[in-house]
Design an enzyme around this catalytic site. Structure first.
Site, PDB file in Angstrom:
ATOM      1  N   ILE A  49       0.816  -1.215   0.000  1.00  0.00           N
ATOM      2  CA  ILE A  49       0.000   0.000   0.000  1.00  0.00           C
ATOM      3  C   ILE A  49       0.848   1.262   0.000  1.00  0.00           C
ATOM      4  CG2 ILE A  49      -2.044  -1.048   1.026  1.00  0.00           C
ATOM      5  CD1 ILE A  49      -1.131  -0.025   3.748  1.00  0.00           C
ATOM      6  N   LEU A  57       5.596  -0.576   2.510  1.00  0.00           N
ATOM      7  CA  LEU A  57       4.519  -0.749   3.478  1.00  0.00           C
ATOM      8  C   LEU A  57       3.508  -1.735   2.934  1.00  0.00           C
ATOM      9  CD1 LEU A  57       3.338   0.488   6.180  1.00  0.00           C
ATOM     10  CD2 LEU A  57       1.907   1.856   4.683  1.00  0.00           C
ATOM     11  N   ASP A 162      11.474  15.811  11.002  1.00  0.00           N
ATOM     12  CA  ASP A 162      10.868  15.491   9.705  1.00  0.00           C
ATOM     13  C   ASP A 162       9.430  16.001   9.621  1.00  0.00           C
ATOM     14  OD1 ASP A 162      10.834  14.554   7.141  1.00  0.00           O
ATOM     15  OD2 ASP A 162      10.440  12.472   7.669  1.00  0.00           O
TER      16      ASP A 162
END
Length: 456
Positions: A49, A57, A162
């Site tokens: 996905i 993932l 991040d």
């Protein structure tokens, strides 16, 4: 069990023995005798996905509870392995508000695997859904939560490094935390308190860039070591991105990535806070002035920053009812989610061919700044469309690997082999990771509106 003939493309054929506990495990697991890939004793691996700077993932399912999960897979031979460190950071963070739950970490064939809570769409996905502008009320509800989220991360002796909309996700529709903003992906996080000396890390200069250029602090552009102040400044840039729809340093052209990041930093420094926040409440400018004046070692006054926005919120007469701008809209259901698009399923080969062609055209894509020995990977096709809008480019890979049963997307036996995407060293500041950046999959066409206790 009798020894079987070795096969380079398969892991141990034995089913792992059931265990009631989840967490770190050093026992390898892989394909079962039925051909279903397993992680740990009870997590079945489904379709791909998404992918990120860790590897890829997969959708997964807990066979004990029938609940869907997200499974991050990182090749053991990765040049810059980080999944084990990210797992350690998640355990360090514990079960705070807006922190995804980690269920398992351990080997899976040639990969390290981490099983996590499955969440909903990212703020970037929802930003797209709302025509790329959020109302002041929505931004304030986001800001109040994310200041608390970052305070919690910092309280665990970590800096995040991040900040970007793709790394903040709402909960899954129908879940009690569906309106809570979660923080994900700690692959670039760092301990700012030395675990042995218990002292703050020293101030340094000439550091390589770490983070996403669009949102990172000015000091990060200048090569200064990051600390708590930089996380908060990056949040401030993101808040203005949501209010304005774009930032003055987006879409800059340059011959090389180094020149481009230099231009982004120069434009940030040259843009007065008053200009950046023009036509918006003064509190937005006050926030940025405060965080930019913080000392490297200084602990931010999170209460003061929260109060800036809560007072503004109250003065505007808003109610903290979690009625975000996206409430009532149909949330995105990405390719690769539980609900298969029949058209995509019936034309799988055509889509895979198109994705391969797009990937070959974007090999030189300038993607998010992630030096510091970090890796970057290709992203989903939808990200390419968004990147065009911002003057950027990204690499693409198909996220429709494997023929999966529509009733149970993890039950397929013909999943394509898990392969590590092409590794590159830098990524563009647009960083359009979109719906598939992490585990942001939507499993229901419509969400239920549900008011939950106000998050600080």
């Amino acid at each position: 069990m009798e020894n079987k003939k070795k096969d380079k493309d398969k892991s141990d054929d034995r089913m792992a023995r059931p265990s009631g506990r989840s967490g770190h495990n050093t026992r390898g697991t892989g394909s079962s005798s039925s051909g279903v890939l397993m992680v740990g004793p009870n997590f079945r691996v489904g379709k791909k996905i998404g992918c990120g700077n860790f590897g890829e993932l997969r959708l997964g399912k807990n066979l004990y509870t029938n609940e869907y999960v997200a499974i991050k897979l990182e090749p053991m031979k990765s040049r810059a392995p980080q999944l084990h460190l990210e797992y350690r950071f998640y355990k360090q963070l514990g079960s705070g508000d807006g922190i995804p739950q980690v269920y398992y970490f351990g080997p899976c064939g040639k990969y390290n695997a981490m099983v996590l809570e499955l969440l909903g769409p990212s703020l970037e996905d929802l930003f797209d859904l709302c025509d790329r502008t959020f109302s002041l009320k929505t931004v304030l509800m986001i800001a109040i939560q994310l200041i608390s989220r970052m305070e919690y991360v910092h309280s665990k002796n970590l800096i995040y490094r991040d900040v970007k909309p793709e790394n903040f996700l709402i909960g899954r529709p129908g879940n009690k935390t569906q309106q809570v903003i979660h923080i994900i992906d700690f692959g670039l996080a760092k301990e700012y308190i030395d675990p042995e000396t218990k002292k703050h890390i020293p101030y340094r200069e000439h550091k390589s860039l770490t983070g996403t250029a669009r949102h990172m602090s000015i000091n990060t552009h200048l090569g200064k070591e990051q600390s708590r102040r930089d996380d908060l400044e990056a949040l401030g840039h993101m808040f203005m991105y949501f209010l304005r729809g774009s930032l003055p340093w987006q879409g800059l052209k340059a011959d090389t990535l180094k020149e481009r990041y230099q231009k982004i930093g120069d434009t940030k420094r040259a843009t007065p806070i008053e200009v950046l926040c023009e036509n918006f409440p003064e509190e937005m400018a006050t926030y940025l002035r405060y965080v930019r004046r913080l000392d490297f070692f200084e602990k931010p006054d999170y209460d003061y920053l929260r109060k800036l926005f809560t007072d503004l919120f109250d003065r505007k007469g808003y109610m903290f009812d979690y009625e975000y701008d996206w409430i009532g809209k149909q949330l995105p259901t990405p390719v690769g989610a539980v609900q298969q698009d029949p058209a995509l399923s019936s034309n799988r080969e055509a889509h895979q061919h198109r994705d391969k062609m797009q990937q070959s055209k974007n090999q030189s894509a300038d993607h998010r700044a992630a030096w510091d020995s970090q890796q970057a990977n290709p992203h989903h096709l939808r990200a390419h469309l968004a990147a065009d809008r911002h003057g950027g480019s990204v690499q693409v890979v198909s996220s429709t690997n494997g023929e999966l049963n529509t009733d149970d997307p993890t039950a397929g036996r013909s999943n394509a082999p898990i392969t590590a995407p092409t590794e590159v060293e830098v990524m563009d500041e647009t960083n359009c990771q979109k719906v598939l950046n992490m585990w942001c999959c939507c499993f229901f066409k419509r969400r239920k509106r549900k008011t939950i206790q106000r998050h600080k």
